[in-house]
Scaffold this active site. Sequence first.
Site, short mmCIF file in Angstrom:
data_model
loop_
_atom_site.label_atom_id
_atom_site.label_comp_id
_atom_site.label_asym_id
_atom_site.label_seq_id
_atom_site.Cartn_x
_atom_site.Cartn_y
_atom_site.Cartn_z
CB ALA A 196 -0.94 -0.02 1.19
CG HIS A 197 -1.24 4.87 0.64
ND1 HIS A 197 -2.17 5.87 0.64
CD2 HIS A 197 -1.65 4.01 1.60
CE1 HIS A 197 -3.08 5.63 1.54
NE2 HIS A 197 -2.79 4.52 2.14
CG ASN A 198 3.01 7.29 2.03
OD1 ASN A 198 1.94 7.47 1.46
ND2 ASN A 198 3.96 8.19 2.04
CB SER B 254 2.17 4.67 6.77
OG SER B 254 1.61 5.66 5.94
#
Lengths: 343, 343, 343
Positions: free
Chosen positions: C240-242, C260
């Site tokens: 997922a993002h980050n 994250s």
Amino acid sequence: MEKIPPPWTLGDLAALFGGDLHGPASFTVQRPAPSGSDDPTGIGFAKNDKYLATAEASNIGALFLAPGLSSKKPSIVVKNPQACFGALLSFSHRPLPLASGIHPTAVIDETASVDPSAFVGAFSVVERGARILAKARVFAHCYVGEGCVLGEGATLFPHAVLYQDVHIGARSIVHSGAILGADGFGYVWDGKQRVKVHQIGSVEVGEDVEIGALTAVDRATAGATVLEDGVKLDNFVQVAHNVRIGEHTVIAAFGGISGSSRLGARNTLAGKVDIVDHVSTADDVTLGGRTAVATNIKEPGVYLGAPAQPALEASKSLIIATKLPELLARIRKLEKEIEGLKK
Amino acid sequence: MEKIPPPWTLGDLAALFGGDLHGPASFTVQRPAPSGSDDPTGIGFAKNDKYLATAEASNIGALFLAPGLSSKKPSIVVKNPQACFGALLSFSHRPLPLASGIHPTAVIDETASVDPSAFVGAFSVVERGARILAKARVFAHCYVGEGCVLGEGATLFPHAVLYQDVHIGARSIVHSGAILGADGFGYVWDGKQRVKVHQIGSVEVGEDVEIGALTAVDRATAGATVLEDGVKLDNFVQVAHNVRIGEHTVIAAFGGISGSSRLGARNTLAGKVDIVDHVSTADDVTLGGRTAVATNIKEPGVYLGAPAQPALEASKSLIIATKLPELLARIRKLEKEIEGLKK
Amino acid sequence: MEKIPPPWTLGDLAALFGGDLHGPASFTVQRPAPSGSDDPTGIGFAKNDKYLATAEASNIGALFLAPGLSSKKPSIVVKNPQACFGALLSFSHRPLPLASGIHPTAVIDETASVDPSAFVGAFSVVERGARILAKARVFAHCYVGEGCVLGEGATLFPHAVLYQDVHIGARSIVHSGAILGADGFGYVWDGKQRVKVHQIGSVEVGEDVEIGALTAVDRATAGATVLEDGVKLDNFVQVAHNVRIGEHTVIAAFGGISGSSRLGARNTLAGKVDIVDHVSTADDVTLGGRTAVATNIKEPGVYLGAPAQPALEASKSLIIATKLPELLARIRKLEKEIEGLKK
């Protein structure tokens, strides 16, 4: 059975399926439809009271009914209403369009062969030495890698990808986004980094196999990853290198079959089942949703749980697992009582 | 809000968002950046002490702060720092490039219609009778099957695939590798093999829906598989045939929604949730990670576990499940004590 | 080691690997093959008695054997039979074909740069400002978005998709159907609907990374989603993002790494592991199949279970969880005995 295109009158359907008509013979239906749908020109089916209640509460136009059921809607009572419904689905089926021959934009290597009766869609690529056999259909945007064979009447839907040496049997179907023949996942740690174990094997897909959208079947390290005749894979199934899946076995979504494992014939795997590497199952094994198989299953039967147990045992454990606070309370009570008795 | 492209001075940002500036008004930032990043020309946000500590330990240039927080970095105190950060994300957003009109390599069937204000990218295929409405964007390598409709301002990112009869509402977004309209997974065992149940239904996608990369929405057997307005699906979600997903429901990665199930409005499904076939959930249901729903959920609320229970009960069971050796030891001790007492 | 193409005589192989030959030096093998395969011109390996038994029961032609093992088949005893087998895999490896230069059908933006020693296959699209470095290979049907960089000797297999600002390090490999840089999954509920949080960050992939088929790595909200050098992702992994994944970490199929989170170096994640958002793991952490990590893991070691515990504790709980009916019966017995004692 001859395919009779819609629309149909109930009289014609009753005659075709040998059923008892209740309602006007001239009542016309346009399509099979879910029993609960508000489609007055659709015909649904009810095989039991539950389905019938759903249908009665909807605006569906007509129904196939199992013996013993009756409806206020026009209906036809038949032995197997679901099979009649399935026949109408088949009559209504309209294949994705594909012009015959090779689309002018397709890129076919000069050493590849495409049977004159086969179809190759726009922007598809057929690599060195690949063979597309009679009546096979390759839709748009497919990649057919070096040395692949697509059997008679087999289908690659748009965006199917075959790496090298993937052999697809007659009449088998590969849905969009399925990737066959990508490298198996193998590395050796050399003390500093992971070194890739080259994967040189093939993928062998039998006849009448269906492979769902976005499903992956990795090529073998050496030898072959094998799907035997009649295997059906749902979307999002992972078949790792050197796996063998027995004939007519079915795997639902998110099934993960790890390297070198072997499933027997006629297995049924519900959703999110995992098979660890290097294990096998017998023929006629059914695995409930989310079952994890970590050791060989040697007997046919129904299994469940992680690790897999016979389903009856496993379901007892799974039910108790939802009542652990009660168990703990009973233990606490016993502890207090023992303390009382010891005084 | 008007989009103001970077760079921005803190003075401008304080004025724009009505915040209290702490630091030089001329301090210039180039981009929104995670609070912990070493980006001296970035601006992050801190909504609480935890975020602030992360930001202070990094080289990020400036911060939006919640009321009550203060930093040694240049900062702007605002009511909702995350919303200000989100506005800068929106100002900085740069869409994937796509030339207007139809790319010369695209293959559009002569019976398909493409609005003059729509975009169709390189190598995309638009089949018989499909309609691409105003300002819709079809990126490269997409397949838009027979009879599909792409609504006003809707987007297909590169490598999106629509089989037949897929209708996408206005402003909806389909990410790369998503496959809509592939056959539902249905077979009937005839005693020797599985016979395919033809799938003739459609996929109906509402307005303002977003469908993640590599997500699959199967067409209905008959009728339609439906995603209502505002539904958001993450990557790797499986939506089986004849499912209906209520408006504004969100499903995280690896969610599996089995055939004919219905999710209510405003449901939130965390990762790897499973819904078995033919069940339904109420509106405003939240399902924790890995929840498995096997029977109808009739009340709004938070649920967890396999099978799903109200979250409070389920989490008690899940915690005890990690302490089973202790439970077993207590039972053993009780058994010994009972033996002692019986003597 | 110099690559010597097949066929090989056992004499040559014994000399090459410094092994003890048992059997005719002129015996010729064509390919490495699984030890249990009926391939009389194949050579397999046995590192222990179990492998040897499988090999002896098959028709495989010859074997590499670990010291101390002996076979009735022609064989070569070497220190590390698996490594010799791996060398033959490497000698037999035949890359997917790809003509040098840019295929005439590829669409390359005039502001993109492709090194003269790089390869771009049929129907691939290279967007504005993208750079394909020396000896990089872009197979057919790939999409290389605006501002992407493909490092020296890196490979995109057919149907790989890079959205904007995806940077791939030297020698890294992206398999078919992998999607890098799609939008992270972020929305804010405004009381009536979910409003998209724009995702403007990038994806940074290090050197010698391998990304499996149908795997997704989302771009960061702001900043970057990072795969460090030597990371290996199987098929169907969701990043997922980050997220940041430490160097040489390996993730098996269906791993889900939420927004994250940060994995340390040299982690090993078995199949279907989940990491919730905003947590981290130490270096040298191993997570067993289906482990769910919900809080930071600060110590190296082997973990298992949901939530993750040290593997030894977790496996005790998991075993007892399959014997809950027995536990319940023991509690019932205790309750009866207490009742008896109380009388």
